[in-house]
Write an enzyme that holds these catalytic residues in place. Structure first.
Site, PDB file in Angstrom:
ATOM      1  N   PRO A 169       4.882   5.203  -3.047  1.00 19.53           N
ATOM      2  CA  PRO A 169       3.900   4.942  -4.088  1.00 19.53           C
ATOM      3  C   PRO A 169       3.501   3.470  -4.173  1.00 19.53           C
ATOM      4  O   PRO A 169       4.330   2.607  -4.436  1.00 19.53           O
ATOM      5  CB  PRO A 169       4.610   5.395  -5.373  1.00 19.53           C
ATOM      6  CG  PRO A 169       5.707   6.287  -4.924  1.00 19.53           C
ATOM      7  CD  PRO A 169       6.097   5.800  -3.577  1.00 19.53           C
ATOM      8  N   GLU A 170       2.243   3.213  -3.925  1.00 18.12           N
ATOM      9  CA  GLU A 170       1.650   1.904  -4.150  1.00 18.12           C
ATOM     10  C   GLU A 170       0.556   2.104  -5.202  1.00 18.12           C
ATOM     11  O   GLU A 170       0.515   3.146  -5.835  1.00 18.12           O
ATOM     12  CB  GLU A 170       1.096   1.347  -2.829  1.00 18.12           C
ATOM     13  CG  GLU A 170       2.147   1.311  -1.721  1.00 18.12           C
ATOM     14  CD  GLU A 170       1.611   0.844  -0.381  1.00 18.12           C
ATOM     15  OE1 GLU A 170       0.667   0.037  -0.367  1.00 18.12           O
ATOM     16  OE2 GLU A 170       2.125   1.292   0.659  1.00 18.12           O
TER      17      GLU A 170
ATOM     18  N   ARG B 275      16.085   9.244  -3.650  1.00 17.15           N
ATOM     19  CA  ARG B 275      16.765   8.051  -3.145  1.00 17.15           C
ATOM     20  C   ARG B 275      17.239   7.113  -4.242  1.00 17.15           C
ATOM     21  O   ARG B 275      17.808   6.060  -3.948  1.00 17.15           O
ATOM     22  CB  ARG B 275      15.857   7.351  -2.146  1.00 17.15           C
ATOM     23  CG  ARG B 275      15.734   8.231  -0.898  1.00 17.15           C
ATOM     24  CD  ARG B 275      14.592   7.840  -0.031  1.00 17.15           C
ATOM     25  NE  ARG B 275      14.894   6.615   0.676  1.00 17.15           N
ATOM     26  CZ  ARG B 275      14.137   6.144   1.641  1.00 17.15           C
ATOM     27  NH1 ARG B 275      13.033   6.781   1.991  1.00 17.15           N
ATOM     28  NH2 ARG B 275      14.457   5.056   2.244  1.00 17.15           N
TER      29      ARG B 275
ATOM     30  N   ARG C 142       0.474 -22.069   0.943  1.00 17.83           N
ATOM     31  CA  ARG C 142       1.522 -21.173   1.433  1.00 17.83           C
ATOM     32  C   ARG C 142       1.597 -21.258   2.942  1.00 17.83           C
ATOM     33  O   ARG C 142       0.673 -20.888   3.649  1.00 17.83           O
ATOM     34  CB  ARG C 142       1.236 -19.729   1.003  1.00 17.83           C
ATOM     35  CG  ARG C 142       1.167 -19.544  -0.496  1.00 17.83           C
ATOM     36  CD  ARG C 142       2.458 -20.020  -1.151  1.00 17.83           C
ATOM     37  NE  ARG C 142       2.610 -19.427  -2.473  1.00 17.83           N
ATOM     38  CZ  ARG C 142       3.516 -18.496  -2.754  1.00 17.83           C
ATOM     39  NH1 ARG C 142       4.363 -18.080  -1.829  1.00 17.83           N
ATOM     40  NH2 ARG C 142       3.596 -18.001  -3.961  1.00 17.83           N
TER      41      ARG C 142
END
Length: 276
Positions: A2-3, A112, A151
């Site tokens: 799930p995103e 899980r 970054r």
DNA sequence: AGCTAGACCCGCACGC
DNA sequence: TGCGTGCGGGTCTAGC
């Protein structure tokens, strides 16, 4: 896994099921670790609260409760929600039951055991650490440029960490990088303005398309993604990179590769996603 | 501070 | 067929 699009699908399913407006009787954990201990209060604080609204922030499902608390549900890898009558028999992998006054209950299944429920007030909310929602006007090119600036690390791990953009996971990062023609190991602060804008558009495109298809389901196992009614998502045929190792790139015909970046399986086209 | 690696978990795919 | 093995993946934490 799930995103954002899968969580959005579940939230829409919950809204359609009429979860908002329901009053909570109690919560029961069959796997206690799923319920994170709230600061200073106990989980019995949800008893008698009304669910005022159901929404999503990043990959979190947000239940706004009367009294000001938020119940956050994170599905992590294999979490799934369902609605059942109190009397229905327990199914395999049932971890938490949220009993409602109308005789139904919200059920959380999680083979899980990575999924977490949190009970928070505004101040200590993990939602405060999330970057902008990619499908709202807040996700401007300037916001993405700020997230990438300075970054030195690679693009992919940065896009995964939720602080610059909320809601992306392994599948949609690979999809967005493919759609933008960017290499996953490209140093984040090396992108030109035009590339940042392409990336922003690509993120929005792949997420919108996946929501339209009800999310991505990869197989048919118990750990796969399913909506509230157990329906799988239909986005798999729309993926261009993820899980397509050895297949030709739809854009340039190159053979898609799988490598490991940031300890995650990473799919890209070595011909048209290059580091300049 | 930014970045990486490990822990948490166990179903499932795969190899013999 | 049956068994053993190792992969996968989101996020928090520890450590550099």
């Amino acid at each position: 896994m799930p995103e954002l699009p899968e969580v959005e699908t579940v939230v829409r399913d919950l809204a359609a099921a009429g979860l908002a407006g329901c009053r909570i009787c109690s919560v029961a954990a069959l796997w206690p670790k799923t319920l994170q201990p709230p600061h200073g209060i106990g989980w019995q604080a949800v008893e008698g609260c009304r669910i005022e609204a159901v929404s999503r922030r990043g990959k979190y499902i947000v239940l706004e409760l009367s009294g000001g608390l938020q119940l956050l549900i994170h599905l992590r890898m294999s979490g799934r929600l369902g609605i059942a009558p109190h009397a229905a028999a327990d199914e395999p992998y049932l971890r938490v039951r949220l009993l409602l006054e109308d005789g139904r209950e919200l059920r959380f299944y999680d083979p899980r055991k990575f999924g977490r429920w949190q009970l928070v007030s505004g101040a200590e909310s993990p939602l405060l650490n999330l970057g902008p929602e990619p499908l709202t006007p807040a996700f401007t090119a300037a916001a993405l440029r700020r997230a990438l600036r300075g970054r030195k690390g690679a693009l992919k791990p940065l896009l995964l960490n939720q602080s610059g953009v909320a809601g992306l996971g392994n599948i949609y990062v690979d999809e967005a990088l493919w759609a933008a023609g960017l290499h996953p190991l490209r140093p984040a602060d090396s992108l030109k303005d035009a590339e940042i804008n392409e990336l922003r558009k690509a993120i929005r495109k792949v997420l919108r398309r996946a929501i339209g298809a009800g999310g991505t389901s990869l197989g048919s196992g118990r750990t796969n993604f399913y909506g509230l009614e157990g329906r799988p998502g239909r986005n798999l045929p729309r993926l261009k990179a993820y899980g397509r190792k050895g297949l030709p790139c739809e854009r340039c015909g190159g053979i898609l590769q799988r490598t490991v970046v940031a300890q995650r399986g990473t799919h890209f086209c070595p011909e048209c996603q290059t580091i300049p």
